[in-house]
Write a protein that holds these residues in place. Structure first.
Motif, PDB file in Angstrom:
ATOM      1  N   THR A  60       5.270   6.686  -0.926  1.00 28.27           N
ATOM      2  CA  THR A  60       4.218   6.654  -1.951  1.00 28.27           C
ATOM      3  C   THR A  60       3.083   7.628  -1.687  1.00 28.27           C
ATOM      4  O   THR A  60       2.063   7.566  -2.357  1.00 28.27           O
ATOM      5  CB  THR A  60       3.645   5.228  -2.090  1.00 28.27           C
ATOM      6  N   LEU A 110       4.726   2.930   2.634  1.00 32.25           N
ATOM      7  CA  LEU A 110       3.654   2.616   1.702  1.00 32.25           C
ATOM      8  C   LEU A 110       2.319   3.134   2.209  1.00 32.25           C
ATOM      9  O   LEU A 110       1.980   2.945   3.376  1.00 32.25           O
ATOM     10  CB  LEU A 110       3.575   1.099   1.507  1.00 32.25           C
ATOM     11  N   THR A 121       1.303  -0.672  -4.349  1.00 31.34           N
ATOM     12  CA  THR A 121       2.201  -1.041  -3.254  1.00 31.34           C
ATOM     13  C   THR A 121       2.638  -2.498  -3.384  1.00 31.34           C
ATOM     14  O   THR A 121       3.791  -2.834  -3.087  1.00 31.34           O
ATOM     15  CB  THR A 121       1.532  -0.810  -1.892  1.00 31.34           C
TER      16      THR A 121
END
Length: 276
Positions: A60, A110, A121
């Motif tokens: 991410t 994350l 997340t």
């Protein structure tokens, strides 16, 4: 002169080839050195040690993606950020579901930098947590977390009715145990059903240990109670075939003190986990 000219062509091509190879080697060495100096080295080593070729990897953070993806050529690595449109939209959910369906196991790296990605997340982890089995959940530095989920169901479960009372605070009512024929490197999937006393502190941790017949610890999971309902144990790649047992217990994460059963033991046992 013509001969000399013709000789210059292959010599020039060879020179260019070596120059290109040198540039590639320089870039590779530079990337490896940059990785060695960053927290992402742990991520790459962790995934390489346990990942299968059909595992999927979701990252991410653009910076982490650029650092990690080149070192995982066997896995499909995808970058999902908050900027990729509305993450609760039907289009995203369809894309996300398609990715998960392609991979029996999914790694998540994350990013929590600045606290700006909490809802993003949480959306990804809740999506996998509802249908998958959490096998890994650990911090990488202070702003990133590495998680791993098994996303498929076993062909069958066996149910162990336990009624294990941990210090009057928490009762492990039953555990459903994966009955698939397991091999080293695969995931043992578990479903745990808990009942908490009304006055109990919810801030507790649960441990699940896989032990050999000689009592040696071979794999483990430590997670907060709220995550201890659908768990997986990632079996080590070098785990030997044989019969193993589970040890499940509860402890205070601040003090490390384990809650006791009425028998005085600090874990309930389940036997008959076969690894082929």
């Amino acid at each position: 002169r013509r001969i000399r000219r013709w000789l210059l062509i292959p010599l020039t091509l060879v020179t260019l080839l070596f120059a290109c190879l040198g540039a590639v080697a320089f870039v590779r060495d530079y990337e490896q050195q940059r990785l060695a100096d960053s927290p992402q080295r742990h991520v790459v080593d962790r995934i390489r040690a346990a990942a299968l070729p059909d595992d999927g990897v979701v990252i991410t953070s653009r910076e982490a993606f650029d650092a990690v993806a080149p070192f995982l050529p066997e896995q499909e690595v995808r970058l999902y950020t908050r900027d990729d449109g509305e993450f609760r939209s039907e289009a995203f959910e369809a894309q996300w579901s398609s990715f998960v369906a392609r991979h029996p196991r999914v790694w998540l790296l994350l990013d929590y930098a600045g606290g700006q990605n909490a809802d993003w997340t949480a959306h990804l982890t809740q999506s996998l947590g509802q249908t998958g089995y959490l096998t890994l959940d650990e911090w990488v530095g202070s702003e990133q977390k590495l998680a791993h989920y098994a996303t498929t169901e076993p062909s069958a479960f066996r149910t162990e009715e336990l009624g294990a009372d941990f210090g009057g605070a928490l009762t492990l009512r039953r555990v459903k145990v994966d009955e698939d024929a397991l091999q080293a490197g695969e995931v043992l999937r578990l479903r745990l059903r808990w009942r908490m006393a009304a006055a109990a502190d919810a801030d507790l941790n649960v441990f699940v240990h896989l032990v050999s017949e000689q009592g040696q610890l071979t794999a483990q999971q430590d997670v907060p109670l709220q995550a201890a309902r659908r768990l997986g144990l990632l079996l080590p790649p070098a785990l030997l075939p044989g019969s193993y047992g589970l040890r499940i217990g509860v402890y205070d994460p601040e003090t490390g003190e384990r809650f006791l059963l009425p028998t005085g033991e600090n874990a309930i046992g389940i036997e008959g986990i076969e690894v082929r």
